[in-house]
Design an enzyme around this catalytic site. Structure first.
Site, PDB file in Angstrom:
ATOM      1  N   ASP A   1       0.850  -1.192   0.000  1.00 52.57           N
ATOM      2  CA  ASP A   1       0.000   0.000   0.000  1.00 52.57           C
ATOM      3  C   ASP A   1       0.888   1.246   0.000  1.00 52.57           C
ATOM      4  O   ASP A   1       1.801   1.360   0.819  1.00 52.57           O
ATOM      5  CB  ASP A   1      -0.881  -0.035   1.263  1.00 52.57           C
ATOM      6  CG  ASP A   1      -1.949   1.045   1.283  1.00 52.57           C
ATOM      7  OD1 ASP A   1      -3.094   0.741   1.631  1.00 52.57           O
ATOM      8  OD2 ASP A   1      -1.619   2.217   0.972  1.00 52.57           O
TER       9      ASP A   1
ATOM     10  N   ASP B   1      -3.846   2.334  -5.178  1.00 58.05           N
ATOM     11  CA  ASP B   1      -2.527   2.320  -4.511  1.00 58.05           C
ATOM     12  C   ASP B   1      -2.332   1.101  -3.622  1.00 58.05           C
ATOM     13  O   ASP B   1      -1.525   1.135  -2.707  1.00 58.05           O
ATOM     14  CB  ASP B   1      -2.345   3.600  -3.695  1.00 58.05           C
ATOM     15  CG  ASP B   1      -3.128   3.593  -2.392  1.00 58.05           C
ATOM     16  OD1 ASP B   1      -4.201   2.973  -2.343  1.00 58.05           O
ATOM     17  OD2 ASP B   1      -2.634   4.189  -1.425  1.00 58.05           O
ATOM     18  N   GLU B   2      -3.072   0.044  -3.907  1.00 61.92           N
ATOM     19  CA  GLU B   2      -3.073  -1.081  -2.982  1.00 61.92           C
ATOM     20  C   GLU B   2      -3.211  -2.396  -3.747  1.00 61.92           C
ATOM     21  O   GLU B   2      -4.020  -2.493  -4.666  1.00 61.92           O
ATOM     22  CB  GLU B   2      -4.292  -0.885  -2.082  1.00 61.92           C
ATOM     23  CG  GLU B   2      -4.401  -1.741  -0.898  1.00 61.92           C
ATOM     24  CD  GLU B   2      -5.781  -1.515  -0.239  1.00 61.92           C
ATOM     25  OE1 GLU B   2      -6.176  -2.385   0.515  1.00 61.92           O
ATOM     26  OE2 GLU B   2      -6.442  -0.498  -0.508  1.00 61.92           O
TER      27      GLU B   2
HETATM   28  N1  DCP Z   1      -9.079   8.191  -0.988  1.00 64.36           N
HETATM   29  C1  DCP Z   1     -10.162   9.034  -1.191  1.00 64.36           C
HETATM   30  N2  DCP Z   1     -11.178   9.051  -0.288  1.00 64.36           N
HETATM   31  C2  DCP Z   1     -11.149   8.272   0.808  1.00 64.36           C
HETATM   32  C3  DCP Z   1     -10.060   7.411   1.024  1.00 64.36           C
HETATM   33  C4  DCP Z   1      -9.041   7.402   0.098  1.00 64.36           C
HETATM   34  O1  DCP Z   1     -10.182   9.749  -2.180  1.00 64.36           O
HETATM   35  N3  DCP Z   1     -12.151   8.297   1.674  1.00 64.36           N
HETATM   36  C5  DCP Z   1      -7.967   8.232  -1.941  1.00 64.36           C
HETATM   37  C6  DCP Z   1      -6.900   9.174  -1.463  1.00 64.36           C
HETATM   38  C7  DCP Z   1      -5.777   8.328  -0.999  1.00 64.36           C
HETATM   39  C8  DCP Z   1      -5.961   7.061  -1.794  1.00 64.36           C
HETATM   40  O2  DCP Z   1      -7.343   6.953  -2.076  1.00 64.36           O
HETATM   41  O3  DCP Z   1      -4.512   8.947  -1.223  1.00 64.36           O
HETATM   42  C9  DCP Z   1      -5.498   5.836  -1.038  1.00 64.36           C
HETATM   43  O4  DCP Z   1      -6.237   5.694   0.172  1.00 64.36           O
HETATM   44  P1  DCP Z   1      -5.561   5.237   1.498  1.00 64.36           P
HETATM   45  O5  DCP Z   1      -6.644   4.917   2.448  1.00 64.36           O
HETATM   46  O6  DCP Z   1      -4.558   4.182   1.213  1.00 64.36           O
HETATM   47  O7  DCP Z   1      -4.854   6.569   2.060  1.00 64.36           O
HETATM   48  P2  DCP Z   1      -3.462   7.225   1.756  1.00 64.36           P
HETATM   49  O8  DCP Z   1      -2.706   6.485   0.711  1.00 64.36           O
HETATM   50  O9  DCP Z   1      -3.673   8.669   1.480  1.00 64.36           O
HETATM   51  O10 DCP Z   1      -2.719   7.120   3.154  1.00 64.36           O
HETATM   52  P3  DCP Z   1      -2.010   5.885   3.870  1.00 64.36           P
HETATM   53  O11 DCP Z   1      -0.567   6.285   3.987  1.00 64.36           O
HETATM   54  O12 DCP Z   1      -2.668   5.782   5.191  1.00 64.36           O
HETATM   55  O13 DCP Z   1      -2.225   4.675   3.016  1.00 64.36           O
HETATM   56 CA    CA Z   2      -2.348   4.221   0.796  1.00 65.08          CA
END
Ligand code: DCP
Ligand code: CA
Length: 406
Positions: A9, A104-105
């Site tokens: 991730d 991203d996962e």
């Molecule tokens: N995303 C979004 N709305 C949400 C959750 C996520 O648009 N409610 C988008 C933004 C994030 C991406 O999906 O950048 C990936 O979600 P993640 O939950 O993996 O969050 P992040 O990558 O931002 O942070 P982390 O470092 O916790 O994985």
């Molecule tokens: Ca992420």
């Protein structure tokens, strides 16, 4: 052999992509989601912004109050999709047993890969290094015997983390964690469980199954299994491709045989390259023609054996074209080539045939050069004609209609 699953991730994905494109934002509190004075929520917050209590889903107005000096960015999806494609391509270089879950996962079944990398842990380090070296992004990776534990592990290791849960250690690993860390437990479930005095995954794991069932129905069983580190979901590969096709509409209807041939050659090369990339061979080749009056025909031919060479697709397409042209003399508006009946390139008798083997090797060498320098870096004599007709980009020719793939 015990199963080894990786959950990979990217950290603060949307924000990190913005930081790569604008390095001035690195190391600063950054929020992707929109302008702070607008309605809306935080989609992604940099870890610097999280230090101020910001998190995904928080209203932007709250985020702005907690961290007024953060940079707020609206964000643009194509950028993230582009980064995501590159991320998945890196993962696919490590293992074909890949299941993308979101942009991203992804899950990867790494069972047996220790023989290549020394250990699965080493393999994960190599994946992290590739991602950072090639994309300037950071990934967190969890490794465990099941999907659910691998996901909890990657989450716990963030940011830039790597956490492996040894085989048989799933339950003690999960036990002390708060229940909110378990996938499937949202705010509502968390509240109900807290109300029952259940705060950790360990406490949840020892709750009687019938009690969980009575509160949560069928989902209760899943909670019970997950809390005990039991998850038999396999890494699922995305739906297998059934056919690949490429077509283009001419800017002017044409009867010019050399142009038609050159176009078929180009479309065949694009299809051949995709087949080889997917490690597939096709048994059926289809030609599609749309005439100036919009009548459309398709003609197909089934090969005795599967093939993925440009030459075979082209030769077959050309034969089909010759037949079609002898039957009808109308100008052509659109031409397309498709392949279907896709098979795995098993060990075939044909591979003993020297020329077939040579052809396949030649195609593979061309693919490597094209990957590096772009599709038009190598031209067969026939497609050179297209140089005068279609604008060229690094990816190939810009055809009048996008090359659609099904
Ligand atoms: N995303 C979004 N709305 C949400 C959750 C996520 O648009 N409610 C988008 C933004 C994030 C991406 O999906 O950048 C990936 O979600 P993640 O939950 O993996 O969050 P992040 O990558 O931002 O942070 P982390 O470092 O916790 O994985
Ligand atoms: Ca992420």
């Amino acid at each position: 052999m015990a199963q080894r699953i990786m959950h990979i991730d990217l950290d603060a994905f949307f924000v990190s992509v913005e930081q790569v494109l604008n390095p001035e934002l690195k190391g600063k509190p950054v929020v992707v989601g929109g302008r702070p004075d607008r309605r809306g929520v935080v989609a992604s917050a940099s870890y610097e912004a999280r230090a101020f209590g910001l998190h995904a889903g928080m209203p932007l107005t709250t985020a702005c109050r907690l961290c007024p000096h953060a940079t707020f960015i609206e964000g643009s999806f194509p950028k993230y999709r582009h980064a995501s494609q590159k991320f998945m391509a890196i993962l696919a270089d490590f293992s074909p047993y890949l299941e993308p879950v979101s942009l991203d996962e992804a899950y990867m079944d790494a069972t047996g890969f220790e023989s290549i990398h020394g250990s699965i842990h080493q393999m994960a380090i190599a994946i992290k290094q590739h991602i950072t070296y090639k994309l300037s992004l950071y990934a967190s990776i969890g490794i465990a015997g099941s999907k659910v534990v691998a996901k909890v592990a990657s989450e716990l290791s963030k940011p830039d983390g790597l956490l492996e849960v040894a085989d048989g250690e799933e339950r003690p690993f999960l036990a002390p964690l708060p229940i909110a860390k378990l996938p499937g437990i949202g705010k509502k479930t968390e509240r109900i469980l807290n109300g029952l005095g259940i705060n950790t995954i360990g406490e949840l794991s020892s709750m009687p199954l019938h009690a969980l069932r009575s509160h949560f129905g069928a989902a209760g069983e899943l909670l019970h299994r997950y809390a005990n580190g039991i998850d038999d979901r396999q890494v699922k590969l995305p739906g297998a491709t059934k056919s690949i096709s490429r077509e283009t509409t001419f800017s002017k209807d044409t009867k010019d045989r050399s142009l038609l041939k050159a176009t078929i050659r180009y479309l065949s090369e694009r299809i051949g390259s995709e087949l080889r990339q997917r490690d597939k061979q096709a048994k059926r080749i289809t030609l599609k023609l749309r005439y100036a009056d919009f009548t459309t025909i398709t003609r197909h031919y089934t090969l005795g054996q599967g093939s993925n060479t440009d030459q075979t697709i082209f030769d077959t397409g050309l034969q089909l074209l010759r037949k079609a042209l002898s039957a009808k003399k109308k100008p052509i508006r659109l031409i397309g080539i498709g392949v279907s009946n896709l098979i795995e390139p098993g060990r075939q008798l044909d591979m003993l045939n020297y020329s077939a083997k040579r052809l396949e090797q030649l195609n593979k060498a061309i693919d490597r050069i094209r990957k590096k320098y772009g599709f038009t870096a190598i031209q067969t004599g026939r497609t050179l004609l297209l140089k005068e007709i279609f604008p060229e980009t690094k990816g190939g020719y810009t055809l009048q209609t996008p090359s659609l793939s099904r």
